[in-house]
Scaffold this motif. Structure first.
Motif, PDB file in Angstrom:
ATOM      1  N   SER A   7      41.366 -10.632 -15.799  1.00 45.29           N
ATOM      2  CA  SER A   7      40.996 -10.991 -17.165  1.00 45.29           C
ATOM      3  C   SER A   7      41.475  -9.891 -18.104  1.00 45.29           C
ATOM      4  O   SER A   7      41.505  -8.713 -17.736  1.00 45.29           O
ATOM      5  CB  SER A   7      39.482 -11.169 -17.291  1.00 45.29           C
ATOM      6  OG  SER A   7      38.805  -9.932 -17.078  1.00 45.29           O
ATOM      7  N   PHE A   8      41.875 -10.299 -19.286  1.00 49.74           N
ATOM      8  CA  PHE A   8      42.295  -9.335 -20.310  1.00 49.74           C
ATOM      9  C   PHE A   8      41.489  -9.603 -21.568  1.00 49.74           C
ATOM     10  O   PHE A   8      41.630 -10.643 -22.204  1.00 49.74           O
ATOM     11  CB  PHE A   8      43.792  -9.453 -20.585  1.00 49.74           C
ATOM     12  CG  PHE A   8      44.261  -8.576 -21.721  1.00 49.74           C
ATOM     13  CD1 PHE A   8      44.053  -7.204 -21.689  1.00 49.74           C
ATOM     14  CD2 PHE A   8      44.901  -9.125 -22.823  1.00 49.74           C
ATOM     15  CE1 PHE A   8      44.476  -6.390 -22.734  1.00 49.74           C
ATOM     16  CE2 PHE A   8      45.330  -8.318 -23.876  1.00 49.74           C
ATOM     17  CZ  PHE A   8      45.112  -6.950 -23.819  1.00 49.74           C
ATOM     18  N   PHE A   9      40.620  -8.650 -21.892  1.00 49.10           N
ATOM     19  CA  PHE A   9      39.767  -8.738 -23.072  1.00 49.10           C
ATOM     20  C   PHE A   9      40.050  -7.525 -23.964  1.00 49.10           C
ATOM     21  O   PHE A   9      39.451  -6.455 -23.786  1.00 49.10           O
ATOM     22  CB  PHE A   9      38.287  -8.757 -22.667  1.00 49.10           C
ATOM     23  CG  PHE A   9      37.771 -10.107 -22.261  1.00 49.10           C
ATOM     24  CD1 PHE A   9      36.705 -10.692 -22.925  1.00 49.10           C
ATOM     25  CD2 PHE A   9      38.357 -10.821 -21.218  1.00 49.10           C
ATOM     26  CE1 PHE A   9      36.233 -11.953 -22.558  1.00 49.10           C
ATOM     27  CE2 PHE A   9      37.899 -12.059 -20.844  1.00 49.10           C
ATOM     28  CZ  PHE A   9      36.824 -12.640 -21.523  1.00 49.10           C
ATOM     29  N   PRO A  10      40.982  -7.644 -24.918  1.00 50.30           N
ATOM     30  CA  PRO A  10      41.334  -6.491 -25.749  1.00 50.30           C
ATOM     31  C   PRO A  10      40.171  -5.941 -26.550  1.00 50.30           C
ATOM     32  O   PRO A  10      40.150  -4.756 -26.900  1.00 50.30           O
ATOM     33  CB  PRO A  10      42.450  -7.033 -26.660  1.00 50.30           C
ATOM     34  CG  PRO A  10      42.332  -8.519 -26.602  1.00 50.30           C
ATOM     35  CD  PRO A  10      41.769  -8.839 -25.254  1.00 50.30           C
ATOM     36  N   GLY A  11      39.164  -6.786 -26.808  1.00 45.23           N
ATOM     37  CA  GLY A  11      37.992  -6.319 -27.550  1.00 45.23           C
ATOM     38  C   GLY A  11      37.127  -5.349 -26.787  1.00 45.23           C
ATOM     39  O   GLY A  11      36.197  -4.753 -27.350  1.00 45.23           O
ATOM     40  N   ASN A  12      37.424  -5.137 -25.500  1.00 43.88           N
ATOM     41  CA  ASN A  12      36.646  -4.186 -24.701  1.00 43.88           C
ATOM     42  C   ASN A  12      36.976  -2.735 -25.024  1.00 43.88           C
ATOM     43  O   ASN A  12      36.289  -1.827 -24.552  1.00 43.88           O
ATOM     44  CB  ASN A  12      36.889  -4.420 -23.205  1.00 43.88           C
ATOM     45  CG  ASN A  12      36.160  -5.641 -22.690  1.00 43.88           C
ATOM     46  OD1 ASN A  12      35.358  -6.245 -23.402  1.00 43.88           O
ATOM     47  ND2 ASN A  12      36.423  -6.013 -21.450  1.00 43.88           N
ATOM     48  N   LEU A  13      38.037  -2.526 -25.797  1.00 40.56           N
ATOM     49  CA  LEU A  13      38.411  -1.158 -26.144  1.00 40.56           C
ATOM     50  C   LEU A  13      37.241  -0.455 -26.827  1.00 40.56           C
ATOM     51  O   LEU A  13      36.665  -0.960 -27.783  1.00 40.56           O
ATOM     52  CB  LEU A  13      39.631  -1.178 -27.070  1.00 40.56           C
ATOM     53  CG  LEU A  13      40.371   0.145 -27.272  1.00 40.56           C
ATOM     54  CD1 LEU A  13      41.030   0.568 -25.963  1.00 40.56           C
ATOM     55  CD2 LEU A  13      41.396   0.029 -28.382  1.00 40.56           C
ATOM     56  N   GLY A  14      36.857   0.705 -26.301  1.00 35.79           N
ATOM     57  CA  GLY A  14      35.735   1.455 -26.850  1.00 35.79           C
ATOM     58  C   GLY A  14      34.384   1.064 -26.295  1.00 35.79           C
ATOM     59  O   GLY A  14      33.365   1.625 -26.698  1.00 35.79           O
ATOM     60  N   THR A  15      34.358   0.102 -25.348  1.00 40.54           N
ATOM     61  CA  THR A  15      33.119  -0.304 -24.687  1.00 40.54           C
ATOM     62  C   THR A  15      33.110   0.261 -23.269  1.00 40.54           C
ATOM     63  O   THR A  15      34.094   0.848 -22.817  1.00 40.54           O
ATOM     64  CB  THR A  15      32.997  -1.840 -24.628  1.00 40.54           C
ATOM     65  OG1 THR A  15      33.881  -2.337 -23.605  1.00 40.54           O
ATOM     66  CG2 THR A  15      33.356  -2.474 -25.965  1.00 40.54           C
ATOM     67  N   PRO A  16      32.018   0.076 -22.515  1.00 44.31           N
ATOM     68  CA  PRO A  16      32.005   0.557 -21.125  1.00 44.31           C
ATOM     69  C   PRO A  16      32.935  -0.214 -20.195  1.00 44.31           C
ATOM     70  O   PRO A  16      33.113   0.170 -19.037  1.00 44.31           O
ATOM     71  CB  PRO A  16      30.538   0.363 -20.698  1.00 44.31           C
ATOM     72  CG  PRO A  16      29.768   0.269 -21.960  1.00 44.31           C
ATOM     73  CD  PRO A  16      30.684  -0.359 -22.950  1.00 44.31           C
ATOM     74  N   TYR A  17      33.539  -1.312 -20.692  1.00 43.37           N
ATOM     75  CA  TYR A  17      34.355  -2.156 -19.827  1.00 43.37           C
ATOM     76  C   TYR A  17      35.836  -1.981 -20.126  1.00 43.37           C
ATOM     77  O   TYR A  17      36.252  -1.869 -21.291  1.00 43.37           O
ATOM     78  CB  TYR A  17      33.967  -3.631 -20.007  1.00 43.37           C
ATOM     79  CG  TYR A  17      32.525  -3.902 -19.681  1.00 43.37           C
ATOM     80  CD1 TYR A  17      32.090  -3.979 -18.364  1.00 43.37           C
ATOM     81  CD2 TYR A  17      31.584  -4.054 -20.700  1.00 43.37           C
ATOM     82  CE1 TYR A  17      30.763  -4.208 -18.069  1.00 43.37           C
ATOM     83  CE2 TYR A  17      30.251  -4.286 -20.408  1.00 43.37           C
ATOM     84  CZ  TYR A  17      29.849  -4.361 -19.088  1.00 43.37           C
ATOM     85  OH  TYR A  17      28.529  -4.575 -18.801  1.00 43.37           O
ATOM     86  N   ASP A  18      36.651  -1.973 -19.063  1.00 44.52           N
ATOM     87  CA  ASP A  18      38.086  -1.894 -19.219  1.00 44.52           C
ATOM     88  C   ASP A  18      38.600  -3.202 -19.816  1.00 44.52           C
ATOM     89  O   ASP A  18      37.983  -4.257 -19.657  1.00 44.52           O
ATOM     90  CB  ASP A  18      38.739  -1.637 -17.849  1.00 44.52           C
ATOM     91  CG  ASP A  18      40.179  -1.172 -17.974  1.00 44.52           C
ATOM     92  OD1 ASP A  18      40.710  -1.173 -19.097  1.00 44.52           O
ATOM     93  OD2 ASP A  18      40.770  -0.807 -16.943  1.00 44.52           O
ATOM     94  N   CYS A  19      39.745  -3.133 -20.485  1.00 45.90           N
ATOM     95  CA  CYS A  19      40.354  -4.348 -21.031  1.00 45.90           C
ATOM     96  C   CYS A  19      40.880  -5.247 -19.917  1.00 45.90           C
ATOM     97  O   CYS A  19      40.924  -6.465 -20.066  1.00 45.90           O
ATOM     98  CB  CYS A  19      41.493  -3.989 -21.984  1.00 45.90           C
ATOM     99  SG  CYS A  19      40.955  -3.100 -23.456  1.00 45.90           S
TER     100      CYS A  19
END
Length: 334
Positions: A72-84
Motif C-alpha cells: 500500500s502507498f499512502f503519501p499522507g502518512n508522511l510525518g505520522t508513525p506509519y511509513d508511506c
C-alpha cells in the motif's frame, strides 16, 4: 516444510546495504539478459484517493524464484508513525509452487531502492565525486545516505527538506551514525550548488529541482515519484541529462518525471539511453565525460524485491532465524 515469516528487524539485520548493492546489480543484469519475467504492476486506487494498492509479480531465473510484492502507498502518512509504503513480499518455489516465505516489504523496499541508486551512482557518477545533496529527509533519505557513502567517498553532504525540523533531525542523527557532518540547506538551490551527486527522495508531486540549478558533471538519482501524475524534477532537468532507467517499459508506462517532460515536448522516447542492466553488461555506455549530467530514473522493480527477499530467506534458514508457520499447501490425506 512451513512458511518463514521475516519481520522488519530481521530483514534489516540480514540485508545490509553492502550486500544488497551487488545483489541488485545481478538482478538488473538478469533482467537485461532476458532471464526474468516482469509484468507491469497493476495499481488499484482507493475510492477516497487516500492511497493505492500495488501488486508487483515477477519470476527471476537467478536466483530461481518467483513471487510478488503487494504494497500500500499512502503519501499522507508522511510525518505520522506509519511509513508511506507498507506490505509484504511473498516468495514461492518455482519447482512445486510452494509458498516459502512472507517478508516485511517496508524494509525490503527502503533498502533495495537505495541499493539500486547506489549501483547507478557507481556506474554513472564521476569517480572523484565528493559532494552529495539529498533532497528529502524521510526513510529513503536515510537509506540513500547509506548507499551513497558506499558508492563514493563523499566528504561534504547537504540535506534539504520542506520541513526544516525534519532536515535538522535527519542531519543530527546521520552525523552521529556515520561520523560525518551533514549541512542543512536553506533551499534546494543551496543544497545542489556544486553537488557531484544529487538524490531526490521526496514525496512531492510537483518539481522541486529545476534543470538550470544542476551543476555540470552532476549525477542525479531521481527516486521519489513512482506514478504518472507525480514528478520531482522539471522537464529541463530531464532534457539536460543523459537518462538511464531501471526498465524502459516501466518508465514509458509509469514514470511521471519522464512522461510529463515528454508531454511538454522536451524529450522523446529515444531520450532513454539504456537500462542499468545494459550498462552493467557493457551493452550501453554510461558516463562519457566529466562535464555531462547523468540521471537515473528509479521506479522500483519486483525482480529487485525478489532478489532481496531470496537473500534474506536463505540467510534466515542458515541461521535458524525468523518464525515458521504452517499455512497449508501439502496435499491432505483423505
Amino acid at each position: 516444510m512451513g512458511v518463514l515469516l521475516a519481520d522488519q528487524a530481521l530483514v534489516r539485520s540480514l540485508l545490509p546495504m553492502g550486500e544488497c548493492m551487488p545483489i541488485m546489480a545481478e538482478a538488473l543484469r538478469a533482467l537485461a539478459r532476458g532471464d526474468a519475467v516482469l509484468p507491469l504492476r497493476p495499481v488499484m486506487p482507493l475510492p477516497d484517493q487516500r492511497g493505492v494498492l500495488a501488486m508487483m509479480p515477477a519470476w527471476l531465473g537467478n536466483p530461481r524464484v518467483f513471487g510478488l510484492k503487494i504494497i500500500s502507498f499512502f503519501p499522507g502518512n508522511l510525518g505520522t508513525p506509519y511509513d508511506c509504503h507498507q506490505g509484504a513480499v511473498l516468495l514461492f518455489d518455482p519447482q512445486d509452487g510452494q509458498l516459502l516465505a512472507i517478508l516485511d516489504a517496508t524494509s525490503i523496499t527502503s533498502i533495495r531502492t537505495a541499493a539500486v541508486s547506489g549501483v547507478a551512482t557507481q556506474l554513472l557518477a564521476r569517480e572523484n565525486a565528493r559532494s552529495l545533496a539529498i533532497l528529502g529527509s524521510g526513510v529513503q533519505a536515510q537509506s540513500h545516505l547509506d548507499a551513497m557513502l558506499l558508492a563514493r567517498r563523499f566528504d561534504h553532504v547537504r540535506v534539504w527538506s520542506r520541513n526544516r525540523d525534519h532536515a535538522v533531525a535527519f542531519a543530527q542523527q546521520s552525523s552521529r551514525r556515520h561520523g560525518i557532518t551533514l549541512e542543512v540547506a536553506a533551499s534546494v538551490q543551496d543544497a545542489v550548488r556544486a553537488a557531484d551527486v544529487i538524490c531526490t527522495v521526496t514525496s512531492s508531486r510537483e518539481p522541486v529541482l529545476q534543470g538550470d540549478w544542476i551543476p555540470g558533471g552532476a549525477h542525479l538519482n531521481v527516486v521519489g515519484a513512482s506514478v504518472r501524475t507525480a514528478r520531482e524534477v522539471d522537464a529541463a532537468a530531464v532534457a539536460r541529462a543523459r537518462l538511464f532507467v531501471d526498465r524502459r517499459e516501466s518508465t514509458l508506462a509509469e514514470a511521471g518525471d519522464f512522461l510529463m517532460a515528454k508531454q511538454e515536448g522536451a524529450v522523446g522516447d529515444d531520450h532513454i539511453l539504456g537500462e542499468l542492466g545494459e550498462v552493467l553488461l557493457g551493452r550501453v555506455p554510461g558516463r562519457r565525460s566529466p562535464d555531462e549530467v547523468t540521471m537515473f530514473k528509479s521506479l522500483g522493480l519486483a525482480v529487485e524485491d525478489l532478489a532481496a527477499a531470496h537473500h534474506v530467506y536463505r540467510h534466515a534458514l542458515e541461521r535458524g532465524a525468523g518464525t515458521v508457520v504452517e499455512l497449508g499447501g501439502a496435499r491432505e490425506a483423505p
